[in-house]
Design a protein around this motif. Structure first.
Motif, PDB file in Angstrom:
ATOM      1  N   PRO A 160     -77.742 -12.249 -16.127  1.00 31.86           N
ATOM      2  CA  PRO A 160     -78.812 -13.131 -16.121  1.00 31.86           C
ATOM      3  C   PRO A 160     -80.230 -12.559 -15.519  1.00 31.86           C
ATOM      4  CG  PRO A 160     -77.774 -13.118 -13.924  1.00 31.86           C
ATOM      5  CD  PRO A 160     -76.810 -12.217 -14.659  1.00 31.86           C
ATOM      6  N   TYR A 161     -80.364 -11.256 -15.844  1.00 36.48           N
ATOM      7  CA  TYR A 161     -81.536 -10.630 -15.287  1.00 36.48           C
ATOM      8  C   TYR A 161     -82.472 -10.326 -16.734  1.00 36.48           C
ATOM      9  CZ  TYR A 161     -79.094  -8.825 -11.532  1.00 36.48           C
ATOM     10  OH  TYR A 161     -78.235  -8.977 -10.336  1.00 36.48           O
ATOM     11  N   SER A 162     -82.049 -10.573 -17.985  1.00 44.31           N
ATOM     12  CA  SER A 162     -82.842 -10.460 -19.095  1.00 44.31           C
ATOM     13  C   SER A 162     -83.718 -11.518 -19.163  1.00 44.31           C
ATOM     14  CB  SER A 162     -81.938 -10.486 -20.352  1.00 44.31           C
ATOM     15  OG  SER A 162     -81.051 -11.613 -20.496  1.00 44.31           O
ATOM     16  N   HIS A 163     -84.982 -11.202 -19.621  1.00 45.53           N
ATOM     17  CA  HIS A 163     -86.032 -12.464 -19.546  1.00 45.53           C
ATOM     18  C   HIS A 163     -87.237 -11.936 -20.564  1.00 45.53           C
ATOM     19  CE1 HIS A 163     -87.517  -9.778 -16.472  1.00 45.53           C
ATOM     20  NE2 HIS A 163     -88.703 -10.139 -16.763  1.00 45.53           N
ATOM     21  N   ILE A 164     -87.948 -12.874 -20.869  1.00 50.67           N
ATOM     22  CA  ILE A 164     -89.388 -12.607 -21.510  1.00 50.67           C
ATOM     23  C   ILE A 164     -90.374 -13.419 -20.902  1.00 50.67           C
ATOM     24  CG2 ILE A 164     -88.372 -12.250 -23.718  1.00 50.67           C
ATOM     25  CD1 ILE A 164     -89.037 -15.082 -24.469  1.00 50.67           C
ATOM     26  N   LEU A 207     -98.614 -18.971 -17.594  1.00 45.72           N
ATOM     27  CA  LEU A 207     -97.462 -17.910 -17.483  1.00 45.72           C
ATOM     28  C   LEU A 207     -96.374 -18.814 -17.999  1.00 45.72           C
ATOM     29  CD1 LEU A 207     -95.821 -15.447 -16.648  1.00 45.72           C
ATOM     30  CD2 LEU A 207     -95.588 -16.732 -14.373  1.00 45.72           C
ATOM     31  N   ASP A 208     -95.713 -18.390 -19.054  1.00 46.87           N
ATOM     32  CA  ASP A 208     -94.239 -18.787 -19.363  1.00 46.87           C
ATOM     33  C   ASP A 208     -93.264 -17.830 -19.282  1.00 46.87           C
ATOM     34  OD1 ASP A 208     -95.041 -21.546 -20.556  1.00 46.87           O
ATOM     35  OD2 ASP A 208     -96.558 -20.395 -21.420  1.00 46.87           O
ATOM     36  N   LEU A 209     -92.415 -17.650 -18.228  1.00 45.15           N
ATOM     37  CA  LEU A 209     -91.619 -16.721 -17.849  1.00 45.15           C
ATOM     38  C   LEU A 209     -90.059 -17.529 -18.235  1.00 45.15           C
ATOM     39  CD1 LEU A 209     -91.171 -14.511 -14.698  1.00 45.15           C
ATOM     40  CD2 LEU A 209     -89.124 -15.681 -15.584  1.00 45.15           C
ATOM     41  N   ILE A 210     -89.386 -16.843 -19.073  1.00 45.37           N
ATOM     42  CA  ILE A 210     -88.183 -17.642 -19.568  1.00 45.37           C
ATOM     43  C   ILE A 210     -86.836 -16.476 -19.386  1.00 45.37           C
ATOM     44  CG2 ILE A 210     -86.850 -18.687 -21.454  1.00 45.37           C
ATOM     45  CD1 ILE A 210     -89.605 -19.564 -22.724  1.00 45.37           C
ATOM     46  N   TYR A 211     -85.696 -16.843 -18.759  1.00 42.53           N
ATOM     47  CA  TYR A 211     -84.544 -16.065 -18.796  1.00 42.53           C
ATOM     48  C   TYR A 211     -83.782 -16.513 -20.111  1.00 42.53           C
ATOM     49  CZ  TYR A 211     -85.584 -14.637 -14.122  1.00 42.53           C
ATOM     50  OH  TYR A 211     -86.494 -14.240 -12.955  1.00 42.53           O
ATOM     51  N   THR A 212     -83.052 -15.277 -20.592  1.00 44.33           N
ATOM     52  CA  THR A 212     -82.402 -15.421 -21.907  1.00 44.33           C
ATOM     53  C   THR A 212     -81.032 -14.933 -21.931  1.00 44.33           C
ATOM     54  OG1 THR A 212     -83.207 -13.181 -22.331  1.00 44.33           O
ATOM     55  CG2 THR A 212     -84.695 -14.879 -23.054  1.00 44.33           C
ATOM     56  N   ASP A 213     -80.313 -15.352 -22.881  1.00 46.09           N
ATOM     57  CA  ASP A 213     -79.052 -15.275 -23.224  1.00 46.09           C
ATOM     58  C   ASP A 213     -77.953 -15.509 -22.274  1.00 46.09           C
ATOM     59  OD1 ASP A 213     -79.792 -13.902 -25.548  1.00 46.09           O
ATOM     60  OD2 ASP A 213     -80.154 -11.995 -24.582  1.00 46.09           O
TER      61      ASP A 213
END
Length: 252
Positions: free
Chosen positions: A23-27, A43-49
């Motif tokens: 759950p660490y991957s993010h953009i 700011l738009d911070l989104i966690y991915t996958d």
């Protein structure tokens, strides 16, 4: 095209964590407009996958099911000069980011010219971007300023050091023996880079203030760790524990 730092009107910082697993991957995308009295920021911070993980797996890593964060507002203008200074000193590459991810910038000047660039000094930009995000967290009241306590207890007495790092205004406050002084931002950031390197053994931590001799640190969660016993180096090639001792002793 490298635009002149003094002519910049806005900057977008985009980051992709690359091959880091969930759950660490993010953009994130950080947009900054250089206003007269503040920095107009979003700011738009989104966690991915995360769809490939169970809820339990996410919780076990200390995350929640809704860690994305969005902000639009103003942050202190005190961040403008160090941001432009970093832009000015950076060298750029035309190499596209690979699966390792990284940071790219889109800059715009007051004449409307734009340029997309990729900095060679990726680590420096990533650390700076994280500091900016921390400033946003404090400004939006999502998080409080970072606060640490450090206790030195010897035969001749004790010294308690309270260190507060206010990212929102780039200010460090050091309280010791009833006195409050301003700390050096860059030196404190260097010290913090050492603080979070070692391994902290919570099975040896205490919530009570230690009453025996030694060096102890509370990283802000109320647990006291003894350096050399509950705080130990992970990498034998680098003595972070000694750096922590030396850094706090030099603060006051």
């Amino acid at each position: 095209m490298h635009l002149k730092a003094e002519d910049l009107s806005s900057m977008e910082i985009e980051f992709d964590s690359g091959v880091v697993p969930p759950p660490y991957s993010h953009i994130f995308k950080l947009k900054i407009g250089f206003g007269a009295k503040s920095l107009e920021t979003s700011l738009d911070l989104i966690y991915t996958d995360r769809e490939e993980l169970s809820e339990e797996e996410i919780f076990d890593e200390g995350f929640s099911l809704d860690d994305d964060f969005h902000f639009k507002g103003e942050i202190s203008k005190i961040w403008e000069k160090p941001l432009k200074d970093l832009y000015l000193k950076s060298k750029w590459t035309s190499t596209l980011m690979d699966e390792e991810g990284g940071i790219s910038l889109m800059v715009k000047d007051r004449q409307g010219k734009t340029s997309r660039v990729i900095p060679q000094n990726q680590q420096e930009w990533q650390i700076f971007a994280q500091d900016l995000i921390q400033a946003i967290y404090e400004t939006s009241k999502k998080e409080l300023p970072l606060s640490l306590r450090y206790l030195i207890r010897t035969q001749s007495g004790e010294k308690m050091i309270h260190l507060t790092v206010k990212f929102s205004i780039r200010k460090v406050e050091i309280k010791s023996n009833g006195k409050i002084i301003d700390g050096d931002w860059d030196k404190t950031k260097e010290l913090l880079s050492y603080v979070f390197l070692p391994d902290y053994d919570y099975s040896k931590a205490k919530q009570q203030v230690p009453n025996h001799q030694g060096h102890f640190i509370d990283c802000g969660d109320g647990y006291w760790h003894e350096l050399g016993k509950g705080v130990v180096n992970i990498d034998n090639s680098f003595d972070a524990v000694s750096k922590i001792r030396e850094g706090f002793q030099k603060l006051v």
